[in-house]
Scaffold this motif. Structure first.
Motif: not given
Ligand code: ZN
Length: 284
Positions: A68-75, A165-167, A184-186
């Motif tokens: 859903t995006h690159w952030h560490w907790d997702h990837s 805004d989030h990513s 995701g965290d959108a």
């Molecule tokens: Zn995130």
């Protein structure tokens, strides 16, 4: 850590979020031919727990991952799955730039100083991995720009870039046949590179987009799945806050008063007070 699992819809099993080390929701979407995993987990340990649960249920293991995006907790769980990963070009770019780092304490400190990570994320990484940080960041295999469809056999998944805004690379995933929407965290505020903030216009656009799906389930990665009605009710104060900020911009007192009047409250709850600050920061 104890995780809960839930068969959300005919083709979707989710592993619920865990807040202690910031583990987001993972979802396995199973069609007649293939299983697709949404988000890779924040570590190989996180990934392994879901793998075991799928094995226990006799499910086909994931053959593809979407991020859903690159952030560490997702990837950061990516390397554990050893299957092709589909991601937005922005996601691929950041993950490519993070490959080969040591993730030592000094390294984490540098990433916080440069605004790539927040202190909160660095703390969660220390907690999730302990002192022996064997982190392998991998670059995604299949990259898209606007949206991509994946046919799993009778089940179609559409991953669409929405930003926000989030990513900047944020994507949402719609599983069409089950009408489940993963956000995701959108909808979250910005978290890296300065104080958290929300842009009211961007937030309202995303909300409108999410409502438009009229999904059976709306799933935010660090929350619990909600029906569209529950989601609308949950977001109503935030939607109102964004609209008030759109009109009264920098006037904090007025923004707080308008929101209190709307909610018929003497005082705003802590999360909304914080929300006021994020939106005001984003309206400058
Ligand atoms: Zn995130």
């Amino acid at each position: 850590m104890k995780h809960e699992f839930q068969q959300l819809s005919p083709h979707i099993l989710i592993m619920h979020a865990e807040h202690e080390t910031d583990r987001p929701i993972l979802a396995a979407i199973t069609g007649e031919r293939r299983t697709l995993l949404m988000d890779a987990g924040n570590s190989p340990a996180h990934a392994e727990l879901f793998r075991q649960e799928m094995a226990k249920r006799g499910m086909r293991q994931p053959e593809l991952i979407v991020l859903t995006h690159w952030h560490w907790d997702h990837s950061f769980g990516m390397s554990a799955w050893k299957v092709p990963v589909i991601a937005h070009e922005g996601t691929a770019e950041v993950l490519g730039s993070l490959a080969g780092r040591s993730w030592s304490d000094d390294d984490l400190e540098e990433l916080v100083l440069t605004g790539t990570l927040s202190e909160e994320s660095a703390q969660h990484i220390r907690l999730e991995y302990g002192d022996n940080r064997n982190i392998t960041v991998v670059k995604p295999d299949i990259v898209f720009t606007e949206s991509i469809n994946v046919d799993l056999g009778g089940v179609t998944c559409e991953l669409s870039h929405v930003g926000g805004d989030h990513s900047a690379d944020s994507c949402i995933l719609h599983v069409k046949e089950d009408n489940v929407l993963f956000l995701g965290d959108a909808l979250g505020p910005s978290v890296y590179g300065g104080p958290r903030q929300y842009s009211s216009t961007g937030f309202l656009n995303l909300l409108g987009l999410a409502y438009g799906y009229n999904a059976q389930w709306v799933v935010e990665s660090h929350g619990v799945p909600m029906s569209t009605a529950e989601f609308r009710a949950d977001l109503a104060p935030w939607e109102r806050l964004a609209r008030i900020v759109d009109v009264f911009g920098h006037n904090r007192e007025r923004v707080v008063k308008e929101l209190k009047d709307y909610l018929k409250l003497q005082e705003l709850p802590a999360d909304l007070l914080q929300g006021v600050e994020y939106f005001l920061a984003g309206s400058k």
